[in-house]
Design a protein around this motif. Structure first.
Motif, PDB file in Angstrom:
ATOM      1  N   VAL A 149      -1.426  -5.526   6.253  1.00  0.00           N
ATOM      2  CA  VAL A 149      -2.430  -4.903   5.385  1.00  0.00           C
ATOM      3  C   VAL A 149      -3.797  -5.166   6.017  1.00  0.00           C
ATOM      4  O   VAL A 149      -4.142  -6.317   6.304  1.00  0.00           O
ATOM      5  CB  VAL A 149      -2.406  -5.501   3.958  1.00  0.00           C
ATOM      6  CG1 VAL A 149      -3.458  -4.817   3.081  1.00  0.00           C
ATOM      7  CG2 VAL A 149      -1.027  -5.380   3.318  1.00  0.00           C
ATOM      8  N   THR A 150      -4.535  -4.084   6.255  1.00  0.00           N
ATOM      9  CA  THR A 150      -5.890  -4.260   6.777  1.00  0.00           C
ATOM     10  C   THR A 150      -6.874  -3.721   5.739  1.00  0.00           C
ATOM     11  O   THR A 150      -6.459  -3.201   4.702  1.00  0.00           O
ATOM     12  CB  THR A 150      -6.089  -3.515   8.107  1.00  0.00           C
ATOM     13  OG1 THR A 150      -5.959  -2.112   7.859  1.00  0.00           O
ATOM     14  CG2 THR A 150      -5.098  -3.954   9.156  1.00  0.00           C
ATOM     15  N   ARG A 151      -8.147  -3.855   6.046  1.00  0.00           N
ATOM     16  CA  ARG A 151      -9.150  -3.491   5.041  1.00  0.00           C
ATOM     17  C   ARG A 151     -10.316  -2.734   5.662  1.00  0.00           C
ATOM     18  O   ARG A 151     -10.667  -2.951   6.825  1.00  0.00           O
ATOM     19  CB  ARG A 151      -9.654  -4.764   4.376  1.00  0.00           C
ATOM     20  CG  ARG A 151     -10.400  -5.600   5.370  1.00  0.00           C
ATOM     21  CD  ARG A 151     -10.095  -7.035   5.280  1.00  0.00           C
ATOM     22  NE  ARG A 151     -11.192  -7.859   4.772  1.00  0.00           N
ATOM     23  CZ  ARG A 151     -12.357  -8.049   5.363  1.00  0.00           C
ATOM     24  NH1 ARG A 151     -12.625  -7.462   6.509  1.00  0.00           N
ATOM     25  NH2 ARG A 151     -13.268  -8.820   4.829  1.00  0.00           N
ATOM     26  N   HIS A 191      -0.266   1.987  13.022  1.00  0.00           N
ATOM     27  CA  HIS A 191       0.651   1.762  14.141  1.00  0.00           C
ATOM     28  C   HIS A 191       1.819   0.879  13.710  1.00  0.00           C
ATOM     29  O   HIS A 191       2.945   1.037  14.175  1.00  0.00           O
ATOM     30  CB  HIS A 191      -0.087   1.107  15.316  1.00  0.00           C
ATOM     31  CG  HIS A 191       0.801   0.774  16.491  1.00  0.00           C
ATOM     32  ND1 HIS A 191       1.114   1.701  17.460  1.00  0.00           N
ATOM     33  CD2 HIS A 191       1.461  -0.361  16.840  1.00  0.00           C
ATOM     34  CE1 HIS A 191       1.921   1.140  18.350  1.00  0.00           C
ATOM     35  NE2 HIS A 191       2.143  -0.111  17.999  1.00  0.00           N
ATOM     36  N   ASN A 192       1.518  -0.062  12.814  1.00  0.00           N
ATOM     37  CA  ASN A 192       2.548  -1.031  12.424  1.00  0.00           C
ATOM     38  C   ASN A 192       3.206  -0.702  11.078  1.00  0.00           C
ATOM     39  O   ASN A 192       3.840  -1.570  10.483  1.00  0.00           O
ATOM     40  CB  ASN A 192       1.928  -2.426  12.367  1.00  0.00           C
ATOM     41  CG  ASN A 192       1.576  -2.930  13.761  1.00  0.00           C
ATOM     42  OD1 ASN A 192       2.458  -3.200  14.565  1.00  0.00           O
ATOM     43  ND2 ASN A 192       0.287  -3.010  14.053  1.00  0.00           N
ATOM     44  N   GLY A 193       3.011   0.518  10.610  1.00  0.00           N
ATOM     45  CA  GLY A 193       3.620   0.914   9.336  1.00  0.00           C
ATOM     46  C   GLY A 193       3.073   0.123   8.157  1.00  0.00           C
ATOM     47  O   GLY A 193       3.745  -0.031   7.134  1.00  0.00           O
ATOM     48  N   LEU A 232      -3.715   7.898  19.154  1.00  0.00           N
ATOM     49  CA  LEU A 232      -4.217   6.521  19.083  1.00  0.00           C
ATOM     50  C   LEU A 232      -3.325   5.662  18.196  1.00  0.00           C
ATOM     51  O   LEU A 232      -3.012   4.520  18.525  1.00  0.00           O
ATOM     52  CB  LEU A 232      -5.655   6.499  18.544  1.00  0.00           C
ATOM     53  CG  LEU A 232      -6.734   6.963  19.526  1.00  0.00           C
ATOM     54  CD1 LEU A 232      -8.058   7.214  18.809  1.00  0.00           C
ATOM     55  CD2 LEU A 232      -6.932   5.937  20.643  1.00  0.00           C
ATOM     56  N   VAL A 233      -2.909   6.238  17.063  1.00  0.00           N
ATOM     57  CA  VAL A 233      -2.010   5.490  16.178  1.00  0.00           C
ATOM     58  C   VAL A 233      -0.766   5.079  16.965  1.00  0.00           C
ATOM     59  O   VAL A 233      -0.283   3.954  16.856  1.00  0.00           O
ATOM     60  CB  VAL A 233      -1.624   6.341  14.938  1.00  0.00           C
ATOM     61  CG1 VAL A 233      -0.452   5.720  14.187  1.00  0.00           C
ATOM     62  CG2 VAL A 233      -2.827   6.520  14.016  1.00  0.00           C
ATOM     63  N   GLU A 234      -0.289   5.987  17.789  1.00  0.00           N
ATOM     64  CA  GLU A 234       0.915   5.716  18.557  1.00  0.00           C
ATOM     65  C   GLU A 234       0.737   4.577  19.566  1.00  0.00           C
ATOM     66  O   GLU A 234       1.614   3.741  19.713  1.00  0.00           O
ATOM     67  CB  GLU A 234       1.263   6.980  19.323  1.00  0.00           C
ATOM     68  CG  GLU A 234       2.711   7.357  19.291  1.00  0.00           C
ATOM     69  CD  GLU A 234       2.829   8.773  19.817  1.00  0.00           C
ATOM     70  OE1 GLU A 234       3.000   8.918  21.033  1.00  0.00           O
ATOM     71  OE2 GLU A 234       2.706   9.721  18.995  1.00  0.00           O
TER      72      GLU A 234
END
Ligand code: GLU
Length: 444
Positions: free
Chosen positions: A5-7, A33-35, A255-257
């Motif tokens: 979880v990021t913010r 990227h990490n779901g 980028l997500v990849e």
């Protein structure tokens, strides 16, 4: 690994700053990227400077960049929760209410809440910078709330991160000195410690901290200048991160990849405007003619000619502001008949052959009439060059004696695209009409 979880926690006290946007992007990329998931938090504890308009604008600009989040909160709406936890830490003796004279008016006494700081060294691991140690003794028993109902920023942030189960705090290096205070508060609350990543500062070309003096610092200014969101995202990603090879073109989904924290650099990231412009030009060049017009907000009084002018704009403009400027400047002759000046029209007429400009322009009308309305610059060139060359054969003045008055009759300008391109956009009908007008001016 447990769930990531990021913010994205902007303070709505101004326009969306490019540094905040870059940080938001990295949080978004790492989570996606990490779901994992992303929480958006409006850090509006500063009641005098925070404004709903800024919050709306920041949300609109982040969304324009293509970023999204999974939950939303506002610090101003969580005061009950902060009070609950302030009471808890006070009850447990980890913080205390202190009665003391007001700083700016010592005759008044106030009650603040101070954290009981054990005063040890705080050691934490930054995933990019490695182990970082801070001596916290000098922080003393720092204030965490102005009153039980008025938690200060650091306390609110720690509570919010804890409640949202934030696993990774990715933020600018300028926040690194907040980290020991926030860790001490976490420990008082018994909260789990998230992982930390501090991103390198964005520097100007002289390697000083980027400031307003250097140029635009808000995302809005770049949007208004006609930088595409795809280009800003691509450029932001490369500010302090690289994919480990020399690839430079990335869409948000690419980028997500490929995004990983390993690619984040420690040293400052230089804001290079030339690079931004060339990234933007690459993204502009990927657009179809129609998309180029709509996304660039390009308007003209003749849609057909505007469409035909796109290849010219695509080749020359690095931003849509530049494209708009060209349409009202050097390309305005495509949409408005120019005022043609007789002296300039005759600028290349060989003095020993007066009147040749009229003859040259007249000689072009027949081959122009034979051209279809919709014609490429190459076809125009093929049809007209024999006439320009015929003049050259006569030895005087050269091709310029024909091509200059032709171009000038069509554009009325010293600088413009070549006459073949102009004709292909104007069409033969308009071209002949402008040539006739120029001939009339010459005959006067
Ligand atoms: N609200 C802070 C800012 O906009 C973010 C602080 C943080 O990431 O902890 O700079």
């Amino acid at each position: 690994m447990s769930k990531i979880v990021t913010r994205i926690p902007p303070s709505p006290t101004g326009h969306l700053h490019i540094g905040t946007a870059r940080t938001a992007l990295f949080n978004y990329l790492f989570a996606r990227h990490n779901g994992g998931s992303v929480v958006f938090r409006s850090e509006d504890t500063d009641r005098t400077r925070s404004k709903k308009e800024f919050e709306d604008e920041i949300i609109a600009d982040l969304s324009w960049l293509g970023l999204s989040w999974d939950s939303f909160s506002r610090q101003s709406e969580r005061t009950d929760r902060y009070r609950e936890l302030l009471e808890k830490v006070v009850q447990e003796g980890k913080a205390y209410v202190s009665t003391e004279p007001k700083k700016d008016d010592p005759s008044v006494s106030i009650e603040v809440v101070r954290l009981r700081n054990p005063g040890t060294s705080v050691v934490f691991t930054d995933l990019v910078r490695g182990e970082i140690t801070f001596d916290t003794a000098e922080l003393g028993d720092f204030v965490i709330a102005r009153s039980m109902t008025d938690a200060l920023y650091h306390f609110a942030v720690v509570v919010d991160d804890m409640d949202a189960e934030v696993s990774h705090i990715i933020r600018g290096e300028d926040h690194i000195s907040n980290t020991p205070r926030q860790i001490l508060i976490q420990e008082a609350l018994g909260a789990e410690r998230p992982a930390y990543v501090h991103l390198p500062l964005i520097l100007d070309e002289k390697r000083a901290k980027l400031s307003k003096r250097h140029g635009a610092t808000s995302v809005m200014e770049y949007r208004d200048e006609g930088i595409l969101p795809e280009a800003l995202v691509n450029f932001f990603a490369l500010l302090g991160w690289n994919p480990g090879d020399d690839r430079e073109d990335f869409s948000l989904s690419q980028l997500v990849e490929v995004f990983s924290l390993d690619g984040i650099q420690k040293s400052g990231a230089v804001w290079n405007r030339e690079k931004l412009l060339s990234v933007n030009q690459r993204w502009m060049r990927k657009l179809s003619d129609d998309a180029f017009i709509t996304r660039g907000d390009l308007v003209a009084n003749n849609q057909e000619r505007l469409r035909k002018a796109v290849p010219l704009l695509r080749e020359r403009a690095r931003t849509f502001a530049e494209a708009r400027e060209m349409l009202s400047g050097e390309l305005s002759c495509l949409f408005t008949e120019p005022a043609v000046d007789r002296v300039r029209l005759l600028a290349k007429e060989p003095p020993e052959r007066p009147g040749m400009t009229i003859l040259a322009l007249e000689s072009l009308c027949e081959p122009l009439k034979a051209l279809p309305e919709d014609v490429s610059p190459e076809m125009v060139k093929e049809a007209l060059m024999p006439f320009a060359d015929a003049e050259e054969l006569k030895g005087k003045g050269g091709r310029g004696a024909v091509l200059w008055p032709l171009r000038f009759a069509l554009s009325g300008q010293e600088r413009s695209p070549d006459p073949f391109t102009l004709i292909s956009i104007l069409g033969s009908f308009e071209t002949i009409s402008r040539i006739r007008k120029a001939i009339a001016i010459l005959r006067k």
